[in-house]
Enzyme design. Structure first.
Site, PDB file in Angstrom:
ATOM      1  N   TYR A   1       0.836  -1.201   0.000  1.00 46.20           N
ATOM      2  CA  TYR A   1       0.000   0.000   0.000  1.00 46.20           C
ATOM      3  C   TYR A   1       0.875   1.257   0.000  1.00 46.20           C
ATOM      4  O   TYR A   1       0.662   2.182  -0.779  1.00 46.20           O
ATOM      5  CB  TYR A   1      -0.914  -0.008   1.230  1.00 46.20           C
TER       6      TYR A   1
ATOM      7  N   LEU B   1       0.391  11.028   8.876  1.00 39.91           N
ATOM      8  CA  LEU B   1       1.835  11.264   8.973  1.00 39.91           C
ATOM      9  C   LEU B   1       2.505  10.932   7.649  1.00 39.91           C
ATOM     10  O   LEU B   1       2.106   9.990   6.972  1.00 39.91           O
ATOM     11  CB  LEU B   1       2.443  10.375  10.057  1.00 39.91           C
TER      12      LEU B   1
ATOM     13  N   LYS C   1       5.302   3.670  16.895  1.00 37.76           N
ATOM     14  CA  LYS C   1       4.098   3.863  16.082  1.00 37.76           C
ATOM     15  C   LYS C   1       3.248   2.614  16.218  1.00 37.76           C
ATOM     16  O   LYS C   1       3.613   1.541  15.715  1.00 37.76           O
ATOM     17  CB  LYS C   1       4.452   4.098  14.618  1.00 37.76           C
TER      18      LYS C   1
ATOM     19  N   ARG D   1     -11.137   8.672  13.041  1.00 36.84           N
ATOM     20  CA  ARG D   1     -10.545   9.704  12.196  1.00 36.84           C
ATOM     21  C   ARG D   1     -11.391   9.945  10.947  1.00 36.84           C
ATOM     22  O   ARG D   1     -11.491  11.068  10.472  1.00 36.84           O
ATOM     23  CB  ARG D   1      -9.124   9.285  11.782  1.00 36.84           C
TER      24      ARG D   1
ATOM     25  N   LYS E   1       9.217   4.009   9.205  1.00 35.13           N
ATOM     26  CA  LYS E   1       8.626   2.664   9.181  1.00 35.13           C
ATOM     27  C   LYS E   1       9.693   1.588   9.351  1.00 35.13           C
ATOM     28  O   LYS E   1      10.829   1.759   8.924  1.00 35.13           O
ATOM     29  CB  LYS E   1       7.904   2.448   7.845  1.00 35.13           C
TER      30      LYS E   1
ATOM     31  N   CYS F   1     -15.003 -26.817  -8.538  1.00 35.04           N
ATOM     32  CA  CYS F   1     -14.971 -26.689  -7.085  1.00 35.04           C
ATOM     33  C   CYS F   1     -14.271 -27.926  -6.509  1.00 35.04           C
ATOM     34  O   CYS F   1     -14.484 -29.040  -6.988  1.00 35.04           O
ATOM     35  CB  CYS F   1     -16.403 -26.604  -6.558  1.00 35.04           C
TER      36      CYS F   1
ATOM     37  N   CYS G   1     -17.611 -20.878  -6.968  1.00 37.71           N
ATOM     38  CA  CYS G   1     -18.261 -22.141  -7.264  1.00 37.71           C
ATOM     39  C   CYS G   1     -19.715 -21.822  -7.613  1.00 37.71           C
ATOM     40  O   CYS G   1     -20.358 -21.008  -6.952  1.00 37.71           O
ATOM     41  CB  CYS G   1     -18.198 -23.026  -6.023  1.00 37.71           C
TER      42      CYS G   1
ATOM     43  N   CYS H   1     -23.401 -27.163  -3.190  1.00 38.84           N
ATOM     44  CA  CYS H   1     -21.995 -27.403  -2.850  1.00 38.84           C
ATOM     45  C   CYS H   1     -21.866 -27.622  -1.348  1.00 38.84           C
ATOM     46  O   CYS H   1     -22.234 -26.765  -0.554  1.00 38.84           O
ATOM     47  CB  CYS H   1     -21.143 -26.212  -3.284  1.00 38.84           C
TER      48      CYS H   1
HETATM   49  S1  IVH Z   1       0.715  11.377  15.750  1.00 40.87           S
HETATM   50  C1  IVH Z   1      -0.367  15.029  13.730  1.00 40.87           C
HETATM   51  N1  IVH Z   1       1.778   9.446  17.174  1.00 40.87           N
HETATM   52  O1  IVH Z   1      -0.252   6.681  12.767  1.00 40.87           O
HETATM   53  C2  IVH Z   1       0.075  13.751  14.268  1.00 40.87           C
HETATM   54  N2  IVH Z   1       0.357   8.857  15.361  1.00 40.87           N
HETATM   55  O2  IVH Z   1       0.200   7.304   9.995  1.00 40.87           O
HETATM   56  C3  IVH Z   1      -0.873  12.658  14.004  1.00 40.87           C
HETATM   57  N3  IVH Z   1      -0.015   6.458  15.123  1.00 40.87           N
HETATM   58  O3  IVH Z   1      -3.274   8.392  12.283  1.00 40.87           O
HETATM   59  C4  IVH Z   1      -0.545  11.361  14.545  1.00 40.87           C
HETATM   60  N4  IVH Z   1       1.242   5.823  16.829  1.00 40.87           N
HETATM   61  O4  IVH Z   1      -3.240   6.359  13.876  1.00 40.87           O
HETATM   62  C5  IVH Z   1       0.981   9.754  16.130  1.00 40.87           C
HETATM   63  N5  IVH Z   1       2.752   7.844  18.529  1.00 40.87           N
HETATM   64  C6  IVH Z   1       1.967   8.156  17.509  1.00 40.87           C
HETATM   65  C7  IVH Z   1       1.301   7.172  16.750  1.00 40.87           C
HETATM   66  C8  IVH Z   1       0.504   7.568  15.678  1.00 40.87           C
HETATM   67  C9  IVH Z   1       0.442   5.422  15.842  1.00 40.87           C
HETATM   68  C10 IVH Z   1      -0.899   6.335  13.955  1.00 40.87           C
HETATM   69  C11 IVH Z   1      -2.130   7.212  14.014  1.00 40.87           C
HETATM   70  C12 IVH Z   1      -2.024   8.100  12.813  1.00 40.87           C
HETATM   71  C13 IVH Z   1      -1.196   7.264  11.910  1.00 40.87           C
HETATM   72  C14 IVH Z   1      -0.520   8.089  10.864  1.00 40.87           C
END
Ligand code: IVH
Length: 693
Positions: free
Chosen positions: A47, A94, A129, A150, A326, A420, A439, A445
């Site tokens: 993705y 992000l 994260k 969100r 990442k 099948c 199928c 089935c």
């Molecule tokens: S900050 C403006 N902090 O990552 C800042 N996001 O890819 C917004 N996420 O929507 C997010 N851990 O769901 C932040 N320590 C962390 C995070 C975090 C996971 C997720 C969150 C966000 C997504 C963005």
């Protein structure tokens, strides 16, 4: 292998335009799968690759940026079934970086933007994260008011009742906390809780979640908060939206405040003083990853000083002061022994890779999904190949590709079966424009019939206690249950069941009683239980709400066979029912064998008309209730969720406006206060008697 992509530099304008159109479509398709159905088809890494390609092309051809470009959107629009909530400040996403070099570039860019020199100190907070879903929770007058997903970043879904069931989220904030606060953070499930949940799901023949993220998302997006209450969700706070007053200068101090106000924050987060420390945090979190009890997919870097954050601002959908570094996906090589085919409830054939077992990221993997026919062809996967297997936080691992150099001589391209795999060998078929092959045997089935029966008794459908997936399969194999209606005729086979291995008089009696308990069923559950293609829980509710009774629904669906008539028009006019869904529903009712099943069931059941959950007739609708002390028969959270689903308002403290105080064991000041104010108090049993009518 993937067809080689034209490098972005080499694209002509015409090619670029065409590719941007394709990417917009593809990304939006995957967004919907991920955000609305909690059922992604591709790995996060794939993705991300799509999004990166989209952005690279847009950077080279800025005037080709489409109005529906994925770079202008965050997530996916809200799904039907939940009320909408407009975020008073947008919920951002992000940007990503994937290497040490890109991480250093990020810090260098920040320096340049702020006009700092190489030597000026810059503090950065590094936070794991978490792979969950973000939520925004609004507190007014220091009390939990509302929670939202969100959604598309501007408008989310109202998940107030569901998030109230999360024990880690405070109901009230202490003195000194802001009067108005939108706290933001991640809702997630620990791996241990996730595995335990899946085990329970499997025992009961219910949906198995692919990974903790999907389990968390699926739980939060439950229409019935009582179900959410039974799901073990966790939360870490990490940011805010609207806030009335914030007397701190840095993100690090803000995290401390969050803790003072009673929010859980991630104890692993670190304050780093330079790029070296930032990268060290990344390396440490990566090596700790297997022992961290929840899934993380990278490290978020945030500029610590809030005045600098302010100056840096945002670009399109993400802040300039933060990025996500990442982790590489967890991959390993193994041999693909065989490709087998699974048949689902609606006849979809899913190819599965049977692997020489191996460990990827600390988990033993013996099978991986191959998605569909086209995926196998696109990656040219053959039996006997050495393949690269990847887990991206997923329990269901993916086959990323083939190590061509290791292909055994004589390996043949995989021919997707035209029949099948069941004993009837029914022909399979692929509708134009669809990726799945199905199928055509429908109810003939045996695989589909077993899957349908499993679905029929699953928790969101008939929810027959003690009749799990394994029993269904065994009863089917031995001819005790052949069709859904047979379940309600089991009484006659009670002795036979009691004599089976693992059963006895008592358990057989219990089963028969549990089945009798389900002879009365709500319209929405009944529609869902039918297992009509594309009709999930939310759609079933929608149909139930619109038609009210089964008689009315059935009549309308039969009439809708005339695509020019008003019944069909009415159906597709329902907000949330698309044409392809309407086709599947009408087709279901036009198949004589389906109608036989329906008639058989109707004769044995009482299908109750749809009662809007809006609480008309609920004895506690509109009432304000306070729970205090420890309850015996349910958790406090479950009690609250239940009360809310009946239209009651649950409050944290007793006032003159309180209608009932439910007093559990060891209740303290709230019970006394109720007495003082003359508010009615109820024991737990009295409360249950009241709500159960
Ligand atoms: S900050 C403006 N902090 O990552 C800042 N996001 O890819 C917004 N996420 O929507 C997010 N851990 O769901 C932040 N320590 C962390 C995070 C975090 C996971 C997720 C969150 C966000 C997504 C963005």
């Amino acid at each position: 292998m993937e067809p080689p992509q034209t490098p972005v530099e080499a694209l002509t304008e015409k090619q670029a335009r065409r590719e941007l159109a394709r990417l917009a479509m593809e990304i939006s398709h995957h967004d919907a799968l991920y955000h609305q159905q909690d059922a992604p088809e591709i790995s996060d890494a794939d993705y991300d690759a799509l999004r990166q390609r989209n952005e690279a092309i847009e950077t080279r051809f800025p005037k080709l940026v489409r109005s529906d470009s994925p770079s202008r959107r965050v997530g996916a629009p809200v799904a039907a079934g939940f009320a909408k909530v407009k975020h008073s400040r947008p919920m951002l996403s992000l940007s990503n970086v994937f290497s040490e070099e890109e991480a250093r570039d990020f810090i260098a860019r920040v320096r340049r933007f702020l006009g700092l020199t190489e030597d000026d100190p810059i503090e950065i907070v590094a936070e794991p994260k978490i792979d969950g879903l973000s939520a925004s929770i609004r507190y007014e007058q220091r009390a939990f008011l509302r929670a939202a997903t969100r959604g598309d970043g501007m408008v989310g879904e109202d998940i107030t009742a569901n998030l109230r069931t999360i024990a880690a989220l405070p109901d009230n904030l202490p003195k000194g906390a802001p009067d108005l606060l939108d706290v933001r953070g991640e809702v997630f499930m620990t791996r241990e809780d996730f595995f335990a949940l899946n085990e329970r799901q499997e025992e009961r023949g219910e949906k198995i979640f692919a990974n903790p993220r999907n389990a968390a998302a699926g739980s939060v997006r439950q229409l019935d908060p009582a179900i959410t209450a039974r799901r073990p969700l966790s939360f870490f706070a990490y940011s805010h939206g609207e806030i009335s007053a914030l007397k701190v200068n840095s993100h690090w101090e803000f995290l401390e405040r969050l803790r003072d106000w009673g929010f859980p924050t991630n104890p692993l987060s670190r304050l780093c003083r330079n790029a070296e420390e930032v990268l060290e945090a990344h390396a440490d979190f990566l090596s700790q990853r297997p022992s961290i009890p929840y899934d993380i997919d990278g490290v978020v870097y945030k500029v610590n000083r809030l005045d600098w954050q302010e100056r840096l601002g945002t670009v399109s959908r993400a802040p300039r002061w933060a990025t996500a570094h990442k982790f590489p996906a967890q991959q390993a090589e193994t041999i693909l022994k065989r490709i087998t085919i699974q048949v689902g409830r609606t006849g979809a054939l899913t190819p599965v890779a049977e692997l020489e077992p191996l460990t990827v990221g600390g988990v033993v993997v013996a099978r991986a999904t191959l998605h569909n026919e086209d995926e196998i062809a696109r990656k040219d996967i053959r039996e006997g190949d050495t393949v690269i297997v990847q887990r991206a936080g997923d329990v269901i691992p993916q086959v990323v590709g083939v190590v061509m150099g290791k292909r055994p001589r004589g390996a043949k391209p995989y021919a997707f079966p035209a029949e099948c795999p069941c004993e009837l060998k029914t022909p399979t078929m692929r509708e134009p424009g669809e990726a799945v092959r199905r199928c055509t045997g429908d109810l003939a089935c045996p695989y589909q019939r077993v899957e349908r029966l499993r679905h029929f008794v699953s928790r969101d459908a008939f929810d027959v206690e003690g009749l799990g997936a394994k029993h269904i399969e065994a009863f089917w194999t031995d001819g005790i249950i052949k069709r859904p209606g047979d379940i309600f005729r089991l009484k006659a086979k009670r002795a036979e069941i009691a004599g089976r291995e693992g059963w006895g008089e008592q358990s057989a009696g219990k089963l028969v009683a549990a089945i009798d308990d389900r002879r009365e069923i709500g319209l929405d559950r009944f529609i869902y239980a039918l297992g009509i293609r594309q009709v999930g829980q939310a759609t079933a509710r929608l149909l139930a709400r619109n038609y009210g009774s089964f008689a009315a629904f059935k009549r309308a669906m039969i009439d809708a066979a005339d695509r020019e008539g008003t019944a069909y028009q009415d159906l597709i006019n329902i907000n949330g029912i698309g044409r392809s869904m309407a086709e599947d529903i009408v087709t279901f009712f036009s198949e004589p064998h389906n109608m036989d099943e329906v008639d058989d069931l109707e004769a044995q059941l009482a299908i109750t008309d749809f009662a809007a959950p809006a609480t008309a007739g609920s004895p506690v609708a509109g009432k304000t209730v306070v729970f205090t002390g420890s309850l015996e028969r349910m958790t406090r959270n479950e009690a609250k969720a239940r009360a809310e689903s009946l239209g009651a308002k649950v409050a944290g403290s007793v006032s003159k406006k309180t209608d009932y105080v439910v007093v559990g064991a060891d209740a303290g000041s709230k019970a006394r206060k109720a007495e003082e104010l003359g508010v009615k108090t109820l024991s737990e049993d009295e409360w249950l008697a009241l709500v159960d009518g």
